[in-house]
Structure formats: structure tokens, C-alpha cells
Design an enzyme around this catalytic site. Structure first.
Site, PDB file in Angstrom:
ATOM      1  N   THR A 198      60.438  21.005  94.808  1.00  0.00           N
ATOM      2  CA  THR A 198      60.292  22.157  94.000  1.00  0.00           C
ATOM      3  C   THR A 198      59.492  22.643  93.803  1.00  0.00           C
ATOM      4  O   THR A 198      58.263  21.666  94.290  1.00  0.00           O
ATOM      5  CB  THR A 198      60.740  21.211  92.552  1.00  0.00           C
ATOM      6  OG1 THR A 198      59.390  20.166  92.175  1.00  0.00           O
ATOM      7  CG2 THR A 198      62.294  20.551  92.315  1.00  0.00           C
ATOM      8  N   HIS A 199      59.201  23.556  93.668  1.00  0.00           N
ATOM      9  CA  HIS A 199      57.898  24.594  93.974  1.00  0.00           C
ATOM     10  C   HIS A 199      57.618  24.773  95.758  1.00  0.00           C
ATOM     11  O   HIS A 199      56.239  24.296  95.650  1.00  0.00           O
ATOM     12  CB  HIS A 199      56.497  24.126  93.295  1.00  0.00           C
ATOM     13  CG  HIS A 199      56.719  23.585  91.685  1.00  0.00           C
ATOM     14  ND1 HIS A 199      57.352  24.812  90.799  1.00  0.00           N
ATOM     15  CD2 HIS A 199      57.642  22.709  91.329  1.00  0.00           C
ATOM     16  CE1 HIS A 199      57.208  24.099  89.478  1.00  0.00           C
ATOM     17  NE2 HIS A 199      57.666  23.282  89.512  1.00  0.00           N
ATOM     18  N   SER A 249      58.352  37.233 121.242  1.00  0.00           N
ATOM     19  CA  SER A 249      57.721  37.818 121.267  1.00  0.00           C
ATOM     20  C   SER A 249      57.464  39.154 123.116  1.00  0.00           C
ATOM     21  O   SER A 249      57.430  38.622 124.029  1.00  0.00           O
ATOM     22  CB  SER A 249      56.174  37.575 121.134  1.00  0.00           C
ATOM     23  OG  SER A 249      55.457  38.577 121.101  1.00  0.00           O
ATOM     24  N   LYS A 305      56.890  32.551 121.791  1.00  0.00           N
ATOM     25  CA  LYS A 305      56.998  32.887 120.742  1.00  0.00           C
ATOM     26  C   LYS A 305      58.976  32.759 120.366  1.00  0.00           C
ATOM     27  O   LYS A 305      59.142  33.004 121.610  1.00  0.00           O
ATOM     28  CB  LYS A 305      56.764  34.260 119.452  1.00  0.00           C
ATOM     29  CG  LYS A 305      55.309  34.273 119.022  1.00  0.00           C
ATOM     30  CD  LYS A 305      55.026  33.225 118.011  1.00  0.00           C
ATOM     31  CE  LYS A 305      56.103  34.124 117.078  1.00  0.00           C
ATOM     32  NZ  LYS A 305      55.297  35.420 116.489  1.00  0.00           N
ATOM     33  N   ASN A 347      61.368  33.261 117.414  1.00  0.00           N
ATOM     34  CA  ASN A 347      61.206  34.251 116.119  1.00  0.00           C
ATOM     35  C   ASN A 347      62.764  34.519 115.806  1.00  0.00           C
ATOM     36  O   ASN A 347      63.644  35.087 116.629  1.00  0.00           O
ATOM     37  CB  ASN A 347      61.024  35.998 116.050  1.00  0.00           C
ATOM     38  CG  ASN A 347      59.514  35.898 116.782  1.00  0.00           C
ATOM     39  OD1 ASN A 347      58.605  34.969 116.460  1.00  0.00           O
ATOM     40  ND2 ASN A 347      59.154  36.947 117.759  1.00  0.00           N
ATOM     41  N   GLU A 377      65.880  36.727 109.286  1.00  0.00           N
ATOM     42  CA  GLU A 377      64.797  38.050 108.921  1.00  0.00           C
ATOM     43  C   GLU A 377      65.439  39.185 108.448  1.00  0.00           C
ATOM     44  O   GLU A 377      65.644  39.488 107.231  1.00  0.00           O
ATOM     45  CB  GLU A 377      64.056  37.953 109.526  1.00  0.00           C
ATOM     46  CG  GLU A 377      63.047  37.013 110.109  1.00  0.00           C
ATOM     47  CD  GLU A 377      61.796  36.750 110.752  1.00  0.00           C
ATOM     48  OE1 GLU A 377      61.311  38.453 111.063  1.00  0.00           O
ATOM     49  OE2 GLU A 377      60.959  35.787 111.568  1.00  0.00           O
ATOM     50  N   LYS A 422      79.925  56.311  97.836  1.00  0.00           N
ATOM     51  CA  LYS A 422      81.141  56.513  98.948  1.00  0.00           C
ATOM     52  C   LYS A 422      80.246  54.890  99.800  1.00  0.00           C
ATOM     53  O   LYS A 422      80.592  54.501 100.348  1.00  0.00           O
ATOM     54  CB  LYS A 422      81.999  56.885  99.117  1.00  0.00           C
ATOM     55  CG  LYS A 422      83.225  56.996  98.353  1.00  0.00           C
ATOM     56  CD  LYS A 422      84.081  58.924  99.607  1.00  0.00           C
ATOM     57  CE  LYS A 422      84.771  59.469  98.101  1.00  0.00           C
ATOM     58  NZ  LYS A 422      84.364  59.128  97.397  1.00  0.00           N
TER      59      LYS A 422
HETATM   60  N1  ARG Z   1      85.630  64.625  98.805  1.00  0.00           N
HETATM   61  C1  ARG Z   1      85.323  64.382  96.806  1.00  0.00           C
HETATM   62  C2  ARG Z   1      85.159  62.388  96.181  1.00  0.00           C
HETATM   63  O1  ARG Z   1      84.642  62.040  97.385  1.00  0.00           O
HETATM   64  C3  ARG Z   1      87.499  64.177  96.774  1.00  0.00           C
HETATM   65  C4  ARG Z   1      87.486  64.652  95.218  1.00  0.00           C
HETATM   66  C5  ARG Z   1      86.958  66.081  95.269  1.00  0.00           C
HETATM   67  N2  ARG Z   1      87.379  66.852  93.580  1.00  0.00           N
HETATM   68  C6  ARG Z   1      86.279  67.700  93.574  1.00  0.00           C
HETATM   69  N3  ARG Z   1      87.416  67.852  92.073  1.00  0.00           N
HETATM   70  N4  ARG Z   1      86.184  68.579  94.085  1.00  0.00           N
HETATM   71  O2  ARG Z   1      85.175  62.512  95.518  1.00  0.00           O
END
Ligand code: ARG
Length: 458
Positions: free
Chosen positions: A154-155, A276, A282, A284, A289, A324
Site C-alpha cells: 500500500t502506498h 537503447s 538497456k 526497456n 509503456e 466515428k
Molecule cells: N457522413 C454522415 C455522418 O457520418 C452521414 C449522415 C449524413 N447526414 C446528413 N444529413 N448530412 O454523420
């Protein structure tokens, strides 16, 4: 090609098109986009919104496109606005008017929402598989080192003796929880947004339950505005992935410490270490990491998603296209980290002698010395005080609890006798910790077996 160019007199400039386009990162959803479109067109056919013949031709056309992208025959156009536009455009190029019927009763807003759910649903399964692989290695190592004594901390100060198997299984518990978190998150991904349209559903007599069952979703989004603008599942997944990274990062941190000369509890396999360019001695722990470091980008992805979503009014806004890269990056990073981490753990060389040596220093058995007096009838607080004095005496005389002569013990408390040396033996201290969830070897073996039971056998 834009799907929407009817009302416009001018084309987008090249830079604006590049800025607006998501094809560079959403093309990885081409399978899901096609899968969603096939289901949508079937539903349109079954509901009599397009003819059965058109529906069948669209289905075949889309399958052809899928095969051609898979085989490399059809290249995804990097100038396209997004993957949805590209595939619909390609379908129309192949089928003419029939292809143009695909987008009836649909918008890219519900289309992208279904694509992303389909895509992430698959990725969750992949991450889970990798976690099961890691659990498997953790269990094997825990069983192998069920009796290996090491200092528990601990610590970052030596605290009480434990077994290495027990220490490893602590991570096993974390990854087990991670799997359940992914399951929870996957459950809420089981909602099908197609049919929500752009935001307000449609006047066509669609049947969303057909599409849902074709795509294997358990239910449909009940509110069209929410259906197109919900990205909770991305945020939840990014949170679950961030927590996985917290665990991997802590584990990496310990491995980095353990393979330092100060600890020397393990040695990493050459295949997971680097040298290294200037210091010839070394070795590593770069891989550990990097895993620790990559946690930062996954947390960043989560922050990005939360920030993108927090201020946008209902329903779809283009801001959401930013979801995305963040969620893909966190999924990719976690998969990469698990893929590197598991074999690194599997191939590490454990140095039990050094662990034991470290456990033998630092008065790690002081609690057991106090417990010895308690078992002889002294109240714990008094036993604690007497042991504290004994530790101070040892420090003064440069001795350990094992080497302090009995007369010295007796000077501080006359309840001590020869038995104290057995009571403070490291093995005894660790192996007698049989309380539920404690580090004794039997518990380690039992817990490893229980964790293993979580791993699917197929
Ligand atoms: N490429 C767009 C996205 O990833 C798809 C949806 C587009 N819709 C729109 N009304 N422009 O969100």
C-alpha cells in the site's frame, strides 16, 4: 457525386468537399452499410413500397458490390462524400432506376445510425474475445504462481505478504468486470434505428420490425428523433474501453516497476523489450509503456465524444460525424493494446526468489506478529503497540523480526515465546490468510478456476 445536389447551382470546392467528407474513415463500415441496405430493401419489398422484383435486384446488386469491394475489384472513391453515398451511387450505376429506389423511406441519418450500431456490435465481440484470451493467461499464471510469496503494497510501501497468483487475479477480476460492462453496453446497442428517417419517420407504410429482425436487433428505436441522434452507445462503449485502458495501464505500470532493477520481480521476454541506441546495457519495457501511454488517447476519445454530443439540439447535426473517428480509434487502440499485452504477460519470466527476498524485508510480517499476541489473548490495540515498539527496536539494532532474539521480544511483552518465529514466517503469513478473497494458495486456485469458468469454451 453528392446525393443532394438538385437544389444547388455550384459544386463544393475541393477543400470544402475534403472537409465535409467522411469517406476516409467511414469506408470501414461498407459491409454494415450494405447489410443495412439489403434489409431495408427487403422490407420495402415485403411492405409493397417497391416491387418485389426491384427489391430482389437491389439485394443482388448490393451483394455484388460487397463481393467486389471485398475482392478489391471495386475501389472506394476517396472523393465520395461518405460510404452511404458511394454505395448508393455505385448501385445506381449498376442498376439504373432500380438502384434509385433503395433510398425510399430512408435518410442517411437513420442509415448511419444503423451502420454504426452494426459495426460496433461486431467490434464489441472482438474486444471481448481478446479479453477472454487475456483472462486465460492470467488464470494460468495465477495457478502457476499460486504459492509464490511476494510483498503486497500500500502506498508502494511493503505492507503484507501475499502470493503472486493472488496479485495477478486482482487484474483477472478487473477484466471480468470489463467483460460485463461490454455486455451491458452491447445490450443497449440492440435497438434498431432504421425507419426513423431523417428525424420524423415516414409516411410510407414501413414495418420496422421486419428490418430489425433481418438485422438481428432485439428492438426498434421508439422515438424517431432519439433514434437518429442517440450516440449514448458510443459514449458507453468509449467509457467501457477507457476503463479497460485504466486496468491495462495499471498492470503495465506494475510490470514496468517489476522489471526495473529496483524490483527485479520479472523479466520481460526479448520479443517485448527494446534496447537503447546509446546505452548498451538497456532493456526497456517499451510495449508496457506504450500500453500505459495509449490509455491517454482512449480517454481523449471519450472526452471528445462527450463534448461533441453535449450541446447539439435534436435531432441529427453534422457534428455527429465526429463520433466515428473517436469511437473507431478507441476500439482500434484497445484491440491493439490487448493484442500486445497478452503475449507479453504470457512470456514474462517470473523471479520468485527476488519476490521472496523483497517480502523478507520491510517488516512485512509485523501485522502477523501483532496477530500472534492477539491469538494469545492480548487486545489488538495493545498487540499493535507492542509490535510497533519491537519494529523500532529492530530498526535501532539493524535486525529483522526474524533475527531479533527472544529476550528482546520478552522485554517488550512477556507473552512472547519461541512460537513467534513460526508465526511470522513469510509462508505462514501468506498461506494462513485464508479469509474469503484472501491470498492463500487454495483461494488462488479456486478463484482462478472460477474466473476460467467465465471464458467461453468454443
Ligand atoms: N457522413 C454522415 C455522418 O457520418 C452521414 C449522415 C449524413 N447526414 C446528413 N444529413 N448530412 O454523420
Amino acid at each position: 457525386m453528392q446525393l443532394w445536389k438538385g437544389r444547388f447551382q455550384k459544386a463544393l470546392s475541393k477543400t470544402t468537399n475534403d472537409f465535409n467528407s467522411s469517406i476516409s474513415f467511414d469506408s470501414r463500415m461498407y459491409k454494415e452499410d450494405i447489410e443495412g441496405s439489403i434489409a431495408h430493401s427487403k422490407m420495402l419489398g415485403e411492405c409493397g413500397i417497391i416491387s418485389k422484383e426491384d427489391a430482389a435486384a437491389i439485394g443482388e446488386g448490393l451483394k455484388g458490390i460487397l463481393a467486389d469491394i471485398d475482392s478489391g475489384k471495386l475501389k472506394i472513391d476517396p472523393e465520395a462524400e461518405d460510404i452511404h453515398t458511394f454505395i448508393e451511387g455505385e448501385l445506381t450505376a449498376r442498376l439504373g432506376d432500380t438502384g434509385k429506389r433503395l433510398h425510399t423511406a430512408r435518410s442517411r441519418n437513420d442509415q448511419v445510425a444503423v451502420d454504426l450500431r452494426l459495426y460496433l456490435r461486431r467490434e464489441v465481440k472482438e474486444v471481448k474475445k481478446l479479453l477472454y484470451g487475456l483472462l486465460d493467461v492470467i488464470c494460468s499464471k495465477a495457478e502457476e504462481y499460486a504459492e509464490t510469496i511476494m510483498p503486497g503494497y500500500t502506498h508502494l510501501q511493503r505492507a503484507q505478504p501475499i502470493t503472486f497468483g493472488h496479485h495477478l487475479l486482482a487484474y483477472g477480476e478487473m477484466f471480468k468486470r470489463d467483460i460485463t460492462r461490454l455486455d451491458d453496453c452491447a445490450e443497449r446497442m440492440e435497438v434498431m434505428p432504421l425507419g426513423c428517417g431523417a428525424l420524423a419517420g415516414t409516411t410510407y407504410p414501413i414495418d420496422r420490425t421486419i428490418t430489425a429482425s433481418l438485422l438481428g436487433f432485439k428492438g426498434i428505436a421508439e422515438n424517431s428523433l432519439d433514434g437518429v441522434s442517440d450516440r449514448d452507445y458510443c459514449i458507453e462503449l468509449a467509457s467501457a474501453l477507457s476503463i479497460i485502458m485504466v486496468h491495462l495501464s495499471r498492470f503495465s505500470e506494475e510490470m514496468i516497476l517489476w522489471c526495473s532493477h529496483e524490483f527485479k520481480f520479472i523479466e520481460l521476454d526479448d520479443a517485448f523489450s527494446t534496447g537503447s541506441s546509446i546505452m548498451p546495457q538497456k532493456k526497456n519495457p517499451d510495449i508496457a509503456e506504450l500500453v500505459r501511454g495509449k490509455s491517454g488517447r482512449v480517454f481523449g476519445d471519450l472526452m471528445g465524444l462527450l463534448t461533441v454530443m453535449k450541446g447539439i439540439p435534436l435531432a441529427y447535426n453534422k457534428d455527429m460525424q465526429e463520433d466515428k473517428e473517436a469511437i473507431f480509434d478507441s476500439v482500434d487502440t484497445v484491440k491493439m493494446c490487448l493484442t500486445a499485452f497478452t503475449p507479453m504477460l504470457d512470456t514474462m519470466k517470473v523471479l520468485p526468489k527476488n519476490m521472496r527476498k523483497a517480502a523478507a524485508g520491510g517488516f512485512i510480517n509485523a501485522t502477523d506478529c501483532a496477530d500472534y499476541l492477539v491469538k494469545k489473548g492480548l487486545p489488538f490495540r495493545d498487540a499493535y503497540k507492542a509490535t510497533g515498539e519491537i519494529v523500532a527496536l529492530c530498526i535501532e539494532k539493524d535486525l529483522t523480526l526474524e533475527t531479533l532474539p527472544l529476550e528482546e521480544y520478552k522485554k517488550i511483552c512477556d507473552m512472547f515465546d519461541e512460537g513467534v518465529y513460526e508465526a511470522i514466517g513469510l509462508e505462514k503469513c501468506a498461506y494462513e490468510r485464508r479469509s474469503q478473497g484472501g491470498p492463500c494458495p487454495d483461494n488462488v486456485r479456486k478463484n482462478a478456476a472460477a474466473l476460467r469458468a467465465v471464458i467461453p469454451t468454443e
